[in-house]
Design an enzyme around this catalytic site. Structure first.
Site, PDB file in Angstrom:
ATOM      1  N   SER A   1       1.060  -1.435  -0.005  1.00  0.00           N
ATOM      2  CA  SER A   1       0.145  -0.793  -0.087  1.00  0.00           C
ATOM      3  C   SER A   1       0.830   1.114   0.032  1.00  0.00           C
ATOM      4  CB  SER A   1      -0.959   0.049   1.270  1.00  0.00           C
ATOM      5  OG  SER A   1      -1.802   1.088   1.205  1.00  0.00           O
TER       6      SER A   1
ATOM      7  N   TYR B   1      -2.058   0.095   9.825  1.00  0.00           N
ATOM      8  CA  TYR B   1      -2.072  -0.867   8.795  1.00  0.00           C
ATOM      9  C   TYR B   1      -0.888  -0.315   8.242  1.00  0.00           C
ATOM     10  CZ  TYR B   1      -4.467  -1.249   4.721  1.00  0.00           C
ATOM     11  OH  TYR B   1      -5.160  -1.280   3.480  1.00  0.00           O
TER      12      TYR B   1
HETATM   13  P1  NAD Z   1     -11.929  -5.771   1.047  1.00  0.00           P
HETATM   14  O1  NAD Z   1     -12.442  -5.598   2.138  1.00  0.00           O
HETATM   15  O2  NAD Z   1     -12.845  -5.294  -0.692  1.00  0.00           O
HETATM   16  O3  NAD Z   1     -11.130  -7.772   0.567  1.00  0.00           O
HETATM   17  C1  NAD Z   1     -10.815  -8.004   1.673  1.00  0.00           C
HETATM   18  C2  NAD Z   1     -11.438  -9.388   1.699  1.00  0.00           C
HETATM   19  O4  NAD Z   1     -10.471 -10.147   1.893  1.00  0.00           O
HETATM   20  C3  NAD Z   1     -13.266  -9.316   1.859  1.00  0.00           C
HETATM   21  O5  NAD Z   1     -13.712  -9.837   0.373  1.00  0.00           O
HETATM   22  C4  NAD Z   1     -12.825  -9.918   3.498  1.00  0.00           C
HETATM   23  O6  NAD Z   1     -14.012 -10.557   3.608  1.00  0.00           O
HETATM   24  C5  NAD Z   1     -11.703 -11.174   2.750  1.00  0.00           C
HETATM   25  N1  NAD Z   1     -10.989 -11.332   4.782  1.00  0.00           N
HETATM   26  C6  NAD Z   1     -10.466 -10.645   5.332  1.00  0.00           C
HETATM   27  N2  NAD Z   1      -9.992 -11.293   6.201  1.00  0.00           N
HETATM   28  C7  NAD Z   1     -10.332 -12.614   6.001  1.00  0.00           C
HETATM   29  C8  NAD Z   1      -9.170 -14.226   6.598  1.00  0.00           C
HETATM   30  N3  NAD Z   1      -8.997 -13.629   7.711  1.00  0.00           N
HETATM   31  N4  NAD Z   1      -9.413 -14.990   6.113  1.00  0.00           N
HETATM   32  C9  NAD Z   1      -9.594 -14.420   4.340  1.00  0.00           C
HETATM   33  N5  NAD Z   1     -10.343 -13.821   4.202  1.00  0.00           N
HETATM   34  C10 NAD Z   1     -10.459 -12.519   4.735  1.00  0.00           C
HETATM   35  O7  NAD Z   1     -10.808  -4.688  -0.228  1.00  0.00           O
HETATM   36  P2  NAD Z   1     -10.288  -4.727  -0.770  1.00  0.00           P
HETATM   37  O8  NAD Z   1      -9.656  -2.684  -0.791  1.00  0.00           O
HETATM   38  O9  NAD Z   1     -10.868  -5.453  -2.658  1.00  0.00           O
HETATM   39  O10 NAD Z   1      -8.269  -4.918  -0.356  1.00  0.00           O
HETATM   40  C11 NAD Z   1      -7.634  -5.659  -1.040  1.00  0.00           C
HETATM   41  C12 NAD Z   1      -6.346  -5.430  -0.788  1.00  0.00           C
HETATM   42  O11 NAD Z   1      -5.899  -4.489  -1.192  1.00  0.00           O
HETATM   43  C13 NAD Z   1      -5.656  -5.075   0.722  1.00  0.00           C
HETATM   44  O12 NAD Z   1      -4.708  -6.336   1.363  1.00  0.00           O
HETATM   45  C14 NAD Z   1      -6.368  -4.249   0.950  1.00  0.00           C
HETATM   46  O13 NAD Z   1      -5.574  -3.412   2.780  1.00  0.00           O
HETATM   47  C15 NAD Z   1      -5.703  -3.696  -0.168  1.00  0.00           C
HETATM   48  N6  NAD Z   1      -5.143  -2.297  -0.811  1.00  0.00           N
HETATM   49  C16 NAD Z   1      -6.277  -1.663  -0.860  1.00  0.00           C
HETATM   50  C17 NAD Z   1      -6.428  -0.090  -1.029  1.00  0.00           C
HETATM   51  C18 NAD Z   1      -7.691   0.377  -1.515  1.00  0.00           C
HETATM   52  O14 NAD Z   1      -7.555   1.532  -1.661  1.00  0.00           O
HETATM   53  N7  NAD Z   1      -8.679  -0.289  -1.270  1.00  0.00           N
HETATM   54  C19 NAD Z   1      -4.911   0.078  -0.989  1.00  0.00           C
HETATM   55  C20 NAD Z   1      -3.890  -0.392  -0.803  1.00  0.00           C
HETATM   56  C21 NAD Z   1      -3.884  -1.624  -0.484  1.00  0.00           C
END
Ligand code: NAD
Length: 280
Positions: free
Chosen positions: A164, A177
């Site tokens: 990130s 985070y």
């Molecule tokens: P999201 O919440 O839509 O997806 C995360 C998924 O992980 C969810 O479906 C959730 O049910 C699942 N999850 C949570 N805990 C879990 C566990 N213990 N075991 C299995 N599955 C589990 O979030 P997103 O925005 O799509 O993020 C995906 C990745 O990208 C994450 O690692 C997040 O930190 C990273 N990220 C997101 C952004 C952003 O702007 N959205 C930016 C940088 C990084």
């Protein structure tokens, strides 16, 4: 569709979520067989069904990335229904309000304040911090221990972690985070070196700011206009917009394919220039 990735098997943790469901669809469109792993079984199944409905091959698997037995059971299911893993995307992750301060900066008067909802650094709950570290770091390490065994010594295998912007420089309010994602970038480099003799490449995507359900209320008002934080982000993003999940696809396919055969241990910012901009 036939492509150089056709027939490979990808395991995507957090595959029921916003960013990783798009990655699952993008890989499936290249002929990759996809195991969509998620804590929310229903979401994993929905993503898999949508892929199968379009003529791809996917299975939904209920899995908790923090429990080794759950991961081992998921591995058995993937082996039985698809085969050994070639591509692992460690996508499960995220933040938690318990690891978040309510203000960007501490002021001296905050220590005496009775303001409702005020949460300073001194009020942070260690359990909240641990939750965020575990979900992001242990939740990447354990799936790698379980699934990367399939890849050792096999050509064309890749692990993609999700870092990130806050790994490069921490963002205000979210120390847990930020620290956990910095650990993911560091682990990506460590593992790339560790696996360099057995043919498994390890790289990471570092998404910039993508509007998703997790951060929508932080970044936008109910009428769709930007919050102060949303405005600050856009004004520090030279390209002037939030990312959309499709923005990750090109880099993902490049890192999984032969075009990046000599690339390992990199963390690629996909951020509209956010990490390059000094703010001036
Ligand atoms: P999201 O919440 O839509 O997806 C995360 C998924 O992980 C969810 O479906 C959730 O049910 C699942 N999850 C949570 N805990 C879990 C566990 N213990 N075991 C299995 N599955 C589990 O979030 P997103 O925005 O799509 O993020 C995906 C990745 O990208 C994450 O690692 C997040 O930190 C990273 N990220 C997101 C952004 C952003 O702007 N959205 C930016 C940088 C990084």
């Amino acid at each position: 569709m036939s492509s150089e990735l056709s027939g490979k098997i990808a395991v995507i943790t957090g595959g029921g979520g916003v960013l990783c469901s798009t990655m699952a669809q993008a890989l499936a469109a290249q002929g990759v067989k996809v195991a969509v792993l998620d804590l929310k079984a229903e979401n994993a199944d929905q993503v898999a069904s949508a892929i199968n409905a379009k003529g791809g091959k996917a299975i939904g698997v209920a899995c908790n990335v923090l429990q080794i037995d759950s991961l081992k059971a998921a591995h058995e299911k993937v082996l039985a229904e698809l085969g050994p893993c070639d591509i692992l995307i460690n996508g499960a992750g995220g933040n938690h309000p318990k690891g978040t301060t309510s203000k960007n900066h501490l002021l001296a008067e905050d220590l005496e304040s009775t303001e409702e909802g005020l949460k300073t650094f001194f009020d942070l709950d260690p359990e909240g911090i641990k939750f965020v570290f575990d979900l992001n770091f242990i939740g990447t390490l354990l799936p790698t221990q379980v699934f990367a065994r399939d890849m050792v010594g096999k050509k064309g295998t890749s692990i993609i972690n999700i870092s990130s912007m806050n790994a490069f420089r921490p963002l205000t309010k979210i120390p847990a985070y930020s620290g956990a994602k910095a650990a993911i970038s560091n682990f990506t480099q460590w593992l790339a070196v560790h696996f360099s003799k057995v043919g498994v490449r390890v790289n990471a995507l570092a998404p910039g700011f993508f509007l998703t359900d997790q951060n929508r209320t932080l970044l936008t008002q109910p009428d769709g206009s930007l919050t102060e934080r949303g405005n600050t982000i856009i004004s520090h993003t030279p390209m002037g917009r939030f990312g959309t999940p499709d923005d990750l696809t090109g880099t993902l396919l490049w890192l999984c394919g032969s075009g990046s055969e000599f690339v390992t241990g990199v963390v690629v910012p996909i951020d509209g220039g956010f990490s390059a901009f000094s703010g001036v």
